[in-house]
Structure formats: structure tokens, C-alpha cells
Design a protein around this motif. Structure first.
Motif, mmCIF file in Angstrom:
data_model
loop_
_atom_site.group_PDB
_atom_site.id
_atom_site.type_symbol
_atom_site.label_atom_id
_atom_site.label_comp_id
_atom_site.label_asym_id
_atom_site.label_seq_id
_atom_site.Cartn_x
_atom_site.Cartn_y
_atom_site.Cartn_z
ATOM 1 N N ARG A 78 27.195 54.908 42.192
ATOM 2 C CA ARG A 78 28.329 54.629 41.634
ATOM 3 C C ARG A 78 27.928 54.324 40.022
ATOM 4 N NH1 ARG A 78 33.774 52.282 43.186
ATOM 5 N NH2 ARG A 78 34.396 51.906 41.080
ATOM 6 N N TYR A 79 26.667 53.692 39.931
ATOM 7 C CA TYR A 79 26.346 53.172 38.607
ATOM 8 C C TYR A 79 26.195 54.517 37.715
ATOM 9 C CZ TYR A 79 23.824 50.841 34.931
ATOM 10 O OH TYR A 79 23.246 50.621 33.872
ATOM 11 N N ALA A 80 25.311 55.378 38.363
ATOM 12 C CA ALA A 80 25.157 56.541 37.681
ATOM 13 C C ALA A 80 26.176 57.363 37.170
ATOM 14 C CB ALA A 80 24.223 57.532 38.472
ATOM 15 N N GLN A 81 27.160 57.320 37.862
ATOM 16 C CA GLN A 81 28.800 57.677 37.582
ATOM 17 C C GLN A 81 28.916 56.977 35.993
ATOM 18 O OE1 GLN A 81 31.696 58.022 40.029
ATOM 19 N NE2 GLN A 81 30.546 59.091 41.433
ATOM 20 N N TRP A 82 29.017 56.093 36.192
ATOM 21 C CA TRP A 82 29.707 54.911 35.346
ATOM 22 C C TRP A 82 28.699 54.908 34.131
ATOM 23 C CZ3 TRP A 82 27.413 50.484 33.254
ATOM 24 C CH2 TRP A 82 28.325 49.672 32.344
ATOM 25 N N SER A 139 43.302 40.184 26.057
ATOM 26 C CA SER A 139 42.390 41.378 25.763
ATOM 27 C C SER A 139 42.785 42.552 26.396
ATOM 28 C CB SER A 139 40.965 41.079 26.616
ATOM 29 O OG SER A 139 40.375 41.870 27.143
ATOM 30 N N SER A 140 42.693 43.608 25.633
ATOM 31 C CA SER A 140 43.328 45.092 26.064
ATOM 32 C C SER A 140 42.558 45.666 27.292
ATOM 33 C CB SER A 140 43.101 46.016 24.802
ATOM 34 O OG SER A 140 41.994 46.092 24.719
ATOM 35 N N GLY A 141 41.340 45.298 27.340
ATOM 36 C CA GLY A 141 40.654 45.946 28.511
ATOM 37 C C GLY A 141 41.078 45.247 29.794
ATOM 38 N N THR A 142 40.913 43.910 29.787
ATOM 39 C CA THR A 142 40.938 43.062 31.037
ATOM 40 C C THR A 142 42.053 42.277 31.405
ATOM 41 O OG1 THR A 142 39.793 41.477 30.033
ATOM 42 C CG2 THR A 142 38.364 42.776 31.188
ATOM 43 N N GLY A 143 42.936 42.155 30.331
ATOM 44 C CA GLY A 143 44.102 41.442 30.522
ATOM 45 C C GLY A 143 43.851 40.071 30.476
ATOM 46 N N ALA A 144 42.698 39.526 29.924
ATOM 47 C CA ALA A 144 42.204 38.078 30.256
ATOM 48 C C ALA A 144 42.963 37.476 28.649
ATOM 49 C CB ALA A 144 40.936 38.180 30.251
ATOM 50 N N PRO A 145 42.980 36.399 28.858
ATOM 51 C CA PRO A 145 43.673 35.538 27.467
ATOM 52 C C PRO A 145 42.180 35.811 26.795
ATOM 53 C CG PRO A 145 44.472 34.236 29.388
ATOM 54 C CD PRO A 145 43.523 35.399 29.897
ATOM 55 N N VAL A 146 42.601 35.909 25.120
ATOM 56 C CA VAL A 146 41.260 35.848 24.459
ATOM 57 C C VAL A 146 41.071 34.433 24.145
ATOM 58 C CG1 VAL A 146 40.409 36.679 22.338
ATOM 59 C CG2 VAL A 146 41.695 38.199 23.719
ATOM 60 N N THR A 147 39.937 33.979 24.316
ATOM 61 C CA THR A 147 39.578 32.645 23.877
ATOM 62 C C THR A 147 38.711 32.861 22.470
ATOM 63 O OG1 THR A 147 37.719 32.956 25.426
ATOM 64 C CG2 THR A 147 39.070 31.424 25.820
ATOM 65 N N HIS A 148 39.689 32.161 21.546
ATOM 66 C CA HIS A 148 39.258 32.375 20.125
ATOM 67 C C HIS A 148 38.117 31.115 20.010
ATOM 68 C CE1 HIS A 148 41.441 35.579 18.729
ATOM 69 N NE2 HIS A 148 42.443 35.120 19.444
ATOM 70 N N ARG A 149 37.015 31.501 19.447
ATOM 71 C CA ARG A 149 36.074 30.287 18.994
ATOM 72 C C ARG A 149 36.772 29.847 17.773
ATOM 73 N NH1 ARG A 149 31.023 30.399 20.966
ATOM 74 N NH2 ARG A 149 31.504 31.248 22.875
ATOM 75 N N ASN A 175 36.580 39.009 33.102
ATOM 76 C CA ASN A 175 35.826 39.893 32.294
ATOM 77 C C ASN A 175 34.705 40.346 32.671
ATOM 78 O OD1 ASN A 175 37.772 39.162 30.125
ATOM 79 N ND2 ASN A 175 36.912 37.219 29.823
ATOM 80 N N ALA A 176 33.922 39.600 33.778
ATOM 81 C CA ALA A 176 32.936 40.088 34.084
ATOM 82 C C ALA A 176 33.297 41.005 35.659
ATOM 83 C CB ALA A 176 32.015 39.021 34.696
ATOM 84 N N ALA A 177 34.235 40.576 36.192
ATOM 85 C CA ALA A 177 34.564 41.357 37.554
ATOM 86 C C ALA A 177 35.022 42.981 37.217
ATOM 87 C CB ALA A 177 35.493 40.607 38.209
ATOM 88 N N LEU A 178 35.732 42.934 36.369
ATOM 89 C CA LEU A 178 36.423 44.499 35.918
ATOM 90 C C LEU A 178 35.187 45.378 35.591
ATOM 91 C CD1 LEU A 178 39.688 43.625 34.290
ATOM 92 C CD2 LEU A 178 39.380 44.928 36.548
ATOM 93 N N PRO A 179 34.205 45.061 34.783
ATOM 94 C CA PRO A 179 33.290 45.967 34.426
ATOM 95 C C PRO A 179 32.263 46.113 35.596
ATOM 96 C CG PRO A 179 33.141 44.160 32.974
ATOM 97 C CD PRO A 179 34.377 44.070 33.483
ATOM 98 N N ALA A 196 33.744 48.427 38.069
ATOM 99 C CA ALA A 196 33.509 49.778 37.682
ATOM 100 C C ALA A 196 32.308 50.323 37.822
ATOM 101 C CB ALA A 196 34.131 49.829 35.993
ATOM 102 N N ALA A 197 31.130 49.412 37.501
ATOM 103 C CA ALA A 197 29.893 50.211 37.436
ATOM 104 C C ALA A 197 29.221 50.040 38.915
ATOM 105 C CB ALA A 197 29.063 49.346 36.602
ATOM 106 N N THR A 198 29.564 49.272 39.412
ATOM 107 C CA THR A 198 28.841 49.024 40.865
ATOM 108 C C THR A 198 29.657 49.436 42.038
ATOM 109 O OG1 THR A 198 29.041 46.644 40.967
ATOM 110 C CG2 THR A 198 27.319 47.582 39.723
ATOM 111 N N GLY A 199 31.121 49.041 41.947
ATOM 112 C CA GLY A 199 31.792 49.325 43.141
ATOM 113 C C GLY A 199 31.935 48.363 43.997
ATOM 114 N N THR A 200 31.226 47.059 43.645
ATOM 115 C CA THR A 200 31.403 45.921 44.532
ATOM 116 C C THR A 200 31.126 44.719 43.679
ATOM 117 O OG1 THR A 200 30.054 44.697 46.442
ATOM 118 C CG2 THR A 200 28.695 46.130 44.789
#
Lengths: 182, 903
Positions: free
Chosen positions: B763-767, B882-892, B350-354, B357-361
């Protein structure tokens, strides 16, 4: 050839001189010991089989400190220390193996032992049909020590390792957790 | 600069330095007991005495600052006499029990007594006969052996900031121990054990079981959390006896947490798989590699022929980079499948994908050293102390010693809260709203409409946020020179975690932190090698080097590299894998240390779906739900047995080294996959982990091994020396040594481990342009009257489910307890240790209660490690991704609590 040398060769004087020592020993007391029917009295400092000792109350002395293993030049000793099952503040040897097929009877382990748990006896004739039979575990060493208690004490006395034991002085003695007297 | 002459050697030093430091610079060792380079000097042991040549005075070198023109002698008859007398005094009460003391053989006091020959005492005194303090399950305090140097008390205060032990009584009766004679209750990091110069502090686990000279030492990297601690695993006869650290070695600088120091026992228990197993007549029977591999190979070959993406793979993120690299190339090259996923999918993705996308690393812009220098630190949705202990230590040190302003935004009081300038307590789940508001306000920078402000006030009121603390944080963030935001596990497990991480990225960018050195976002991954495994392309999105796996250009680049066509399909992550299996499109599953069943509530059909597979191969160390239904179970080697490299949260690439032989017939993952490829008739030809690493380095040279070593100190206490590490002394060559100045001091230069700010910036500016601004989403999860939000947290004493098998850690934390707010417990008359049952719409489960002031009154927390099927039954069954990251959604989930008086 003089007359003297002639007489010498006729009367076998040189041979008689040479055999004098032999003939003298014919009449002396015999030195040969008929082992195993007869046994010699060994000196107190004789370095025979190594044994484990106990305190007077039957508690085994070994604290499993591994110093004998460290000093052993033949790497004959293996010690595994652990917490004493009854007294959690004490260390003891969970396993203690002495390999007499490797032991060179140098006696260093006895010197290294801080609690006089090891000593040497006048036992030397422990033979076995297998090599494993000469690898002694702790209970065997303790049993041997019980049998040869006097010899082991005598060894320590003659090797000057008994002083610390009965000097009663605190100074210079290792201070271990006290051993219960019961 | 002051000019000081030490034993005739002239050195130029900073006037603020002590004589001891100056002597270290001159290369002269001075013995010490109480000095420690990471702590303030105490001057209590009096062994570092030196003589001033001019005034003939004896002074303590560790506390005396140098003066210009000072002439010092570190060895002289007078000094010898002073040190010898001092040793006599120290030995006055010290029991002479070296043969039974665990420290005997590595004891500075012993070494010094040998060196100075203090064999007789001129003083008369009694020996102390205090019984040992054995109340704690972990540490044993022996007051008799203690020389009162105070190192343990100071390291607990100054480095760990835990304050668990202290001096008790005064004068001759002084002893060290936990206060009020209570049982020790702390983080059990064992740093006091490490620094103790005598055997006064020992631990229960290996007490009396070893002698230091019998142990073989091997430096390796801890494989539990992403801190990347360097530790020394000490073995005897191929069995791990203890784990130690060394002052100044590694990014951890000599501290390791409880899991690293004591959690080594699970790799040497009989429950571990020691041979391959094969299912025959519904039972797993022991087999051999020769029998198993052809069976698996023929099965895989048959499935491979059916088409692409027919075989799915899951990999744990605790394996080294090399294994992840071989894993993905095995799937993409040999099995023609891109249906691969990692254990990071459950939360860190959930953190790695954004972030990618934003920093390229995935490497961070800042590291622990920057944390120390930062003026403002914001910790949000993370508990650095339990998630990545060393990060926690650095944050504590920054707040305490460097006076950084620390802000904590969390629903519960984490251990950093007491050091924070402001702890902004939100309602459970409110971190996200908070971040969204913060990012919006920073973006607008003052041009806010009245409507927005009233909406913010309403939100803050709903979520219990203190507006004045928020204003202080905002002002500090805007005005600070250097600032760092630390985010972690809790943030990735919110209901819409991507929004939270994106707001963090927006905040970092809008504050201008991307271009400013020393500022940035520091994200704590969950497992030791989350970063490395993702960088190696073990998830379906990426090829090695974080290249898009669906992009033909990057695919072509790797095809060229490997010299074979990559005929994999579109692929997919955990969601597509489960869906594919359900629809019969996937026929086989190979799992490297992953167990998807354990992550989902029992009603989620995962077991049912997996049972449709023709073949399940589970490569694991211990039995679990997946290995119970697997057709083949292959034994994997642990991190203590194999070699490889891990990428830490700071971006360091550090080596793990084999410390013992492979357990039974177990093999490292790369070797199992390589043998499998041989058996399938299309060999990969991997020789060793080293050859894999050199292949990785050939194409991704920025992953060269790197590390950082902490403050060093060359002292001399007998033969105990804390020496500056020498490159490649034991093959641990991280970078190169660079000589400085007159050649007396050397500096270690390691390859870059942080992300390159320039490339991140572009990369960040593009994102940032592509991101559309949305107002904060209405988001409701506030517990109703008499209801709580149940949160599964990471415990300090465990890491994943693997350490539940560890006897040492199980002794420290044997069972999971439900933590409840102390006031609430009192109100409801629930006592410590009582059982309560929690009820949701889906199930009921009973827990043992532990009231704690740290938990908020709307929340209940339970350690995630102990969350078995019974606990997971409380959660909503179903497979929500989750539709964005494919991670299982943890419901509180909201739970209601019934106190139960039975038991």
C-alpha cells in the motif's frame, strides 16, 4: 406379697421417700431471684454488652484498625477508618457500628483489639422497641463504656488481657504514634 | 548451559542467571524483599538467603550467579535460622503498628514474620520515633516502618528515571525521602508506593481509609492515555478506594502514571449527572428515561423524515470500541446520516488521515518492545512522558539501559531531553521545517544541488537548528540497523500538520524502514481510544474497518452485513456539521461526551450556530457549555462502570471491565442509543457490549483482544506471589498459553497487534508514487522582539478536561500556570507566582507565572486542560478548517507580555 411390702403400700413409704427431697428444700434458703427487683452478682468474666473504652485522659482508644470487624463471626461490626481530624498522623474510626441484634457475645472482638479499646460488661438488659435501637453507634458505645468502666477493666483483667497494658514493657506491645497526654 | 540442582530438582540454566532466577525456573519460590524483576538486584534485604550444599555456605540468591554443578538448598534448618535472625534484625526498629498501618494485611514483612515465627527479639534496641514526612501533597514517608530495601529509590532511578527520592543519612539514621528535606516534587507516578514491601510509603488520598482484605479487585484497562495500561481497580461497597498495578501484568509491566493511579475520584462525586434532564421553560429539570426517550425519539423521527444528513453526531474518543460501533450504525442505519465526527478531529485526525492513506491501517508497525531494541530513536513534536507515559518509560529505558541513540527535536526541553544524545532545539514551530528538510535530504540521498544546500543552511539559521547535530542524526538514521520515530500531539497541531506527518512517512519509506522489522513510525494518539473509535468508523470518512464510507463497494459490504440499506448522504465532519447547522440543513445534534464550544475561541460563533438547532442531546458525565444549552441531557456511565475494549497506541485491543455499579441512572452510550432506537420504532437490537464485540469480531477478526505481559517473577514472600498470569483466570483471556521445553515455563501467545508489514509495504509503494515532491514551504511564525509564541501543552497530571473534576488530581495540579523561560523571567524581573497578562490582537488574559528552564526563550506554555474561554479568547476567533483533513486549524499566536505587579 410380704408383710414388708404391705406396710409400704399402707404407709406410702415410697412417696415419702420421693418427697423427701422436696420437703428438705422447704426448709432451705430460697434460690429464686426476684428479677428485676433483685439482681445476681455476675462474675467478672461475664460476657455482656460490648463497650468502647477511653484512655485516662479521655481520649478514645479505638484506632479504627478493623480487626474486630475481620474476626467477628456474626458480621455484627462495621468500622470505617479515617485520618484523625486533629492529629493527621493518627488513624481513628470515623464510624463504628455494633449491631447487637446480630452479636453473639463471643468476645472475639475484645481479644482481637490491639489497644484494649473494646471490653465486655455485665450489662445484658438493653432492650429496645425497634431493631435500630439495638444498633449502637460509637458514641453510644463510648457512653456505655464510661458508665461501666470498672466492669470493663475487671473483664480484661480476668480474661488475661490487662498484662500488656500495665507491664510497662516495650517488647511485645504495639507501637502506635504516641498519644498526647493532655 | 549450567546444570544446577535446587532442592533435588535439576535445572539447566544460562550461566549468567542468578540462583533466584534458576529457582524460579525450577518452580521453587524464594522469599524476597528487595528483589524486583525489572531492576538490577541490590542484595540488601538478606532474606533470599540459600545454602550451598557443598560448601555449606549461606549466600544471597538474588545476587549470586549460578555455577555448573551447583547444589542449592532453599529450605534447611540453617537457612531457616538465618532468615529468622534476619527478620529479628529487621523488626528491631520496625514499629509494631500493623493494626494502623495501611499495608497491614498485604505486607510481605508481616507474612514472613508469621511464616518464620520471629515473635521475640534477642536484641535490645530502641524503636525509631521519626515523625512522618507529610510535606508532600501525595505521598507520606514513614521512616520508622522502612526496612531500607531500596526498591523505591531504585524504581525511581532505573524505571522511572526521575531520581526524586534517595537515601538520606547513613547507618542507623538512614531514611528514605526527597533530597535536602524538601517537599517531594516529581511525576507522582506512585511506583514507589506500589513496590514498597512495608507501609513506609503511603498516599494521602486513601490513607487509613481501607483495609486490604475488604477490597474487591478488578483488572481493567486505563482509559486516559493510549498506553493501554492494565490496572487493578479496588472497590469497597461499589466505591473506588484505590487503583493499583501488578508487577508484570499488561504492556505497562506494573507501572502506571499519576493520572491512572490517582485520577479515579471524579467518577464518584455528586456533580456527576445521575439522572436524565429535560429542558422545560429554559431550565433543565430532572426527569426519567421513560419520559425523556419518547420525547427525543419523536423529535428525531420528525427530523429524520425531512431527509438524509439532517442529524449530526459527535463522539468522544475515550469511549470503548463497542459504543463507537453502535454510534455509527445508529446514525447510518437509523438516522440516515453520515454527519458524524469524533473528538480526534481536533488533532489526531491530522495524522490518522495521511497514515491510513499511506499504510491502510492505524495500527503501528512497531511497539514498545521494538523501542527497546531500536538502535536509534527520534522523538519529534512529542513529549511521550506526558502524552503516553509508558511509551516515555520505554524510550527512557532504551536510552539508559539499552544504549540506544536518542534524538529529540523540540522547541522546549521535554523530560527525555536530558537522556538524549542530541536535543535539537528548534524555534517554536520549526519541527516541520526540520522534517521537510530531513525528508528531502534522505530522498535525494546525496544528490543535492548547491542551491538547495544554501537554502537549507539559511532555513537552519533562521530556525536555530544546530547543523552538526542534524548531520549526526542524519548519519545515524542512514546507518542504523533499527530505528524508530516517535511523533505526537505537538506535531499534529502545527499549522500544516499533514505536511509534517507526510514527511515522517516519506522518511520512513525512503530509509527502507517499512520492510525492515523493528523499524517504523510510532505515533502517539491523544486519547485512550482514538485508534479504536476511528477503526469503528465513527468519523464520516470511514465505515468500520477503515473502509471508505463513500465507496459504494464498501458500503455494499456493510449493507449486506447489517441486512439493511444504508441510506445516508455524503455526510461530513465537524466543519460541514457547523456549516450545515448554520445554513439550517442540520436540525439536531447528538453529542456523546463532546463539547465543541470548549474547543473554539469564544468569538467563533460556535455557540450562536449551535443555538439554531431544533434539538441538542448531550450525553455526558458532567455539566459543560454544551449541556447548558442542550434540550436533553442524558447521564453517561464512566469507563469504570461499563465494559468494552480499547485500542492502545501499540495496537493492543484490551478490555475494560465494570468495577462499580452504574452511577445513579446513568447508562453506557450503546445502551442509550439502543433504547433510543427502540423508542423511535426501529430497534437496533443490541443485547450487550459483548454481543457488539462478537459482531465486530465476526467481520474484523484482526481486532481480537490482545495484550502483552511483562517480565514475570514467581517469588514467595508469605503469600505475596508474582505469578505468571493464567489465561482466563479472571476472564482476561488474551491469546493462549503455550508450553515450552520441559513444561516448566509457559509462554503467552497473543494475537498480532502490529500492522502487517507486507500489506503495509504494498500500500505504501502506491501512496509514495502518488505523492508529489514539493520544496519546503516558506513558513513563518518566529516571534518578534519582545514577543512569544503561546503553546497549549498537555500536562502530565491531567488528561482532557474531565480530570479537572478529580479532587486527587486537582490537589496535585490545582491550576494552570504559564511557564516562561527562567532567564527571560529573570531579565524581566518576573517572579514565580506573580501574575502577568498576555495580550494579542484579540484579547487579554492574565496568568500566574512559573519560570522554568525547560521552556525556550521564544515560547510560553500553558496546560491545555485549563484553557477555558478566557484563555481561548487570546486566539483568533473564526472557524478555520484545514482543507485536507477538516481539522480546525490551530494558529500559533504571538503574544506580548505585560508584567503586572498587582497581586
Amino acid at each position: 406379697m410380704t408383710f414388708k411390702s404391705l406396710m409400704n403400700s399402707i404407709l406410702f413409704t415410697e412417696i415419702a421417700q420421693g418427697l423427701k427431697v422436696t420437703f428438705r428444700h422447704f426448709f432451705k434458703k430460697k434460690l429464686t431471684v426476684q428479677y428485676p427487683h433483685e439482681k445476681l452478682t455476675l462474675a467478672d468474666g461475664y460476657r455482656g454488652f460490648i463497650v468502647h473504652r477511653r484512655y485516662d485522659n479521655g481520649q478514645e482508644r479505638c484506632v479504627g484498625c478493623d480487626l474486630c470487624e475481620a474476626i467477628c463471626p456474626a458480621k455484627a461490626i462495621r468500622v470505617v477508618g479515617d485520618i484523625h481530624p486533629e492529629f493527621p498522623e493518627r488513624r481513628y474510626a470515623k464510624e463504628y457500628t455494633l449491631d447487637f441484634t446480630r452479636c453473639i457475645f463471643c468476645g472475639f472482638c475484645v481479644v482481637a483489639c490491639p489497644v484494649n479499646a473494646l471490653s465486655m460488661t455485665k450489662e445484658f438488659a438493653h432492650s429496645s422497641f425497634t431493631r435500630e435501637g439495638l444498633i449502637y453507634p460509637k458514641d453510644k458505645l463510648l457512653a456505655l463504656g464510661d458508665r461501666c468502666e470498672d466492669e470493663s477493666i475487671a473483664y480484661l483483667k480476668v480474661r488475661n488481657m490487662w498484662d500488656a497494658e500495665d507491664s510497662g514493657k516495650e517488647e511485645g506491645r504495639y507501637h502506635f504514634p504516641p498519644i498526647p497526654t493532655t | 548451559m549450567a546444570k544446577v540442582t535446587i532442592n533435588g530438582i535439576e535445572v539447566d540454566v544460562d550461566p549468567s542467571m542468578t540462583i533466584l532466577k534458576a529457582a524460579e525456573k525450577a518452580g521453587i519460590p524464594v522469599p524476597t524483599f528487595c528483589y524486583h524483576p525489572r531492576m538490577d538486584p541490590a542484595g540488601s534485604c538478606r532474606i533470599c538467603a540459600v545454602e550451598l550444599e557443598d560448601s555449606k555456605k549461606v549466600v544471597m540468591s538474588c545476587v549470586t550467579p549460578v555455577a555448573d554443578g551447583m547444589r542449592v538448598l532453599t529450605e534447611s534448618p540453617k537457612i531457616h535460622e538465618a532468615r529468622k535472625t534476619n527478620l529479628e534484625l529487621l523488626l528491631l526498629h520496625h514499629p509494631l503498628d500493623c493494626p494502623v498501618c495501611d499495608c497491614g494485611g498485604e505486607c510481605p514483612l508481616q507474612n514472613m514474620s508469621f511464616a518464620y515465627g520471629a515473635t521475640e527479639s534477642r536484641f535490645e534496641s530502641h524503636r525509631n520515633d521519626e515523625p512522618e514526612d507529610m510535606k508532600s501533597d501525595v505521598l507520606v514517608f514513614n521512616a520508622n516502618r522502612c526496612i531500607l530495601c531500596g526498591k523505591c529509590v531504585r524504581i525511581c532511578d532505573e524505571v522511572q528515571d526521575v531520581h526524586a527520592i534517595g537515601f538520606i543519612n547513613r547507618g542507623f539514621d538512614t531514611i528514605i525521602g526527597p533530597p535536602l528535606g524538601k517537599k517531594l516534587d516529581c511525576e507522582f507516578c506512585g511506583d514507589c508506593l506500589e513496590v514498597c514491601p512495608t507501609g513506609a510509603i503511603t498516599d494521602h488520598f486513601v490513607r487509613y481509609k481501607y483495609r486490604p482484605w475488604q477490597l474487591e479487585k478488578q483488572q481493567t484497562t486505563c482509559s486516559y492515555c493510549p498506553s493501554g495500561c492494565q490496572m487493578f481497580v479496588e472497590t469497597e461497597n461499589e466505591a473506588i478506594v484505590r487503583v493499583t498495578s501488578q508487577e508484570g501484568v499488561g504492556p505497562n509491566e506494573g507501572s502506571i502514571c499519576v493520572v491512572g493511579r490517582f485520577g479515579f475520584n471524579h467518577v464518584q462525586i455528586p456533580e456527576r449527572f445521575d439522572t436524565p434532564y429535560m429542558r422545560s421553560l429554559h431550565r433543565l429539570v430532572p426527569s426519567s428515561w421513560e419520559e425523556v426517550l419518547p420525547e427525543i425519539a419523536s423529535g428525531l423521527n420528525a427530523i429524520r423524515k425531512k431527509g438524509v444528513d439532517r442529524i449530526a453526531g459527535l463522539i468522544s474518543t475515550r469511549v470503548p470500541m463497542e459504543d463507537a460501533y453502535v454510534f455509527q450504525s445508529f446514525f447510518r442505519k437509523i438516522l440516515h446520516s453520515n454527519m458524524i465526527d469524533t473528538g480526534a478531529r481536533y488533532s489526531f485526525m491530522n495524522a490518522a488521515l495521511p497514515i491510513v492513506a499511506a499504510t491502510g491501517t492505524l495500527r503501528p508497525l512497531v511497539d514498545h518492545e521494538d523501542i527497546l531494541k531500536a538502535k536509534v530513536i527520534l522523538v519529534v513534536g512529542a513529549d511521550p512522558v506526558s502524552e503516553s507515559n509508558i511509551t516515555g518509560l520505554f524510550v527512557k529505558r532504551a536510552a539508559r539501559k539499552e544504549r540506544s541513540r536518542l534524538y529529540v527535536v523540540d522547541s522546549e526541553a521535554i523530560s527525555l531531553s536530558s537522556r538524549a544524545k542530541d536535543h535539537i532545539r528548534v524555534l517554536p514551530g520549526g519541527e516541520q521545517i526540520f522534517l521537510e528538510v530531513l525528508s528531502e535530504e534522505i530522498r535525494q540521498s546525496g544528490n543535492l544541488g548547491a542551491e538547495w544546500i544554501s537554502r537549507k543552511e539559511e532555513l537552519f539559521k533562521n530556525w536555530n537548528v544546530d547543523p552538526s547535530a542534524y548531520q549526526r542524526l542524519l548519519a545515524d538514521l542512514r546507518s542504523c540497523e533499527t530505528g524508530i520515530i516517535v511523533a505526537g500531539r505537538k506535531l499534529f497541531q502545527l499549522e500544516t500538520p499533514v505536511a509534517g506527518v507526510e514527511s515522517l512517512l516519506k522518511i520512513t519509506g525512503d530509509l527502507g524502514w517499512i520492510d525492515r522489522p523493528g523499524c517504523g513510525l510510532f505515533v502517539l494518539p491523544e486519547a485512550s481510544n482514538d485508534l479504536g473509535v476511528l477503526m469503528m468508523g465513527a468519523s464520516h470518512e470511514w465505515l468500520p474497518g477503515l473502509m471508505d464510507s463513500r465507496d459504494p463497494a464498501s458500503r455494499g459490504r456493510w449493507e449486506e452485513t447489517w441486512g439493511s440499506r444504508l441510506a445516508y448522504g455524503p455526510g461530513g465532519g465537524l466543519e460541514e456539521i457547523l456549516k450545515g447547522i448554520d445554513e439550517g440543513k442540520i436540525n439536531a445534534l447528538i453529542s456523546l461526551g463532546e463539547n465543541p464550544i470548549g474547543h473554539f475561541p469564544p468569538g467563533s460563533r460556535v455557540r450562536e450556530i449551535l443555538s439554531k438547532l431544533d434539538m441538542i442531546v448531550s450525553i455526558d458525565m458532567f455539566q459543560n457549555e454544551l449541556s447548558d444549552m442542550a434540550h436533553f441531557v442524558l447521564p453517561a456511565s464512566s469507563a469504570y462502570e461499563r465494559s468494552g475494549h480499547l485500542v492502545s497506541a501499540e495496537g493492543f485491543v484490551q478490555a475494560i471491565k465494570p468495577t462499580m455499579a452504574y452511577w445513579g441512572e446513568s447508562l453506557p452510550d450503546w445502551q442509550i442509543l439502543d433504547r433510543l432506537s427502540h423508542a423511535m420504532g426501529s430497534p437496533m437490537g443490541v443485547d450487550s457490549a459483548e454481543s457488539v464485540m462478537s459482531e465486530i469480531l465476526r467481520f474484523l477478526p484482526d481486532l481480537a483482544p490482545s495484550s502483552r505481559n511483562g517480565s514475570h517473577f514467581v517469588g514467595g514472600t508469605g503469600e505475596i506471589r508474582l505469578a505468571t498470569p493464567v489465561a482466563s483466570a479472571d476472564g482476561c483471556a488474551y491469546g493462549e498459553m503455550v508450553h515450552e521445553g520441559n513444561g516448566l515455563s509457559t509462554k503467552f501467545v497473543s494475537p498480532a497487534h502490529k500492522a502487517n508489514r507486507e500489506s503495509v509495504s504494498s500500500r505504501y509503494a502506491q501512496w509514495r508514487e502518488g505523492i508529489k515532491e514539493e520544496p519546503a514551504s516558506p513558513y513563518r511564525s518566529i516571534a518578534g522582539e519582545g514577543e512569544f509564541v503561546l503553546e497549549l501543552t498537555k500536562s502530565l497530571f491531567h488528561s482532557g478536561k474531565m480530570t479537572l473534576m478529580d479532587s486527587n488530581l486537582k490537589k496535585i495540579q490545582p491550576e494552570g500556570k504559564l511557564r516562561i523561560n527562567r532567564q527571560t523571567a529573570r531579565k524581566r524581573k518576573i517572579k514565580k507566582g506573580e501574575r502577568v497578562s498576555l495580550r494579542t490582537a484579540y484579547g487579554v488574559c492574565s496568568f500566574i507565572v512559573e519560570p522554568s528552564p525547560a521552556v525556550s526563550e521564544f515560547e510560553l506554555t500553558f496546560p491545555v486542560h485549563f484553557a477555558n474561554a478566557e484563555v481561548l479568547a487570546l486566539f483568533a476567533p473564526g472557524l478555520d478548517f484545514s482543507s485536507g483533513t477538516g481539522a480546525p486549524v490551530t494558529h500559533r499566536i504571538r503574544v506580548s507580555l505585560d508584567s503586572q505587579n498587582a497581586n
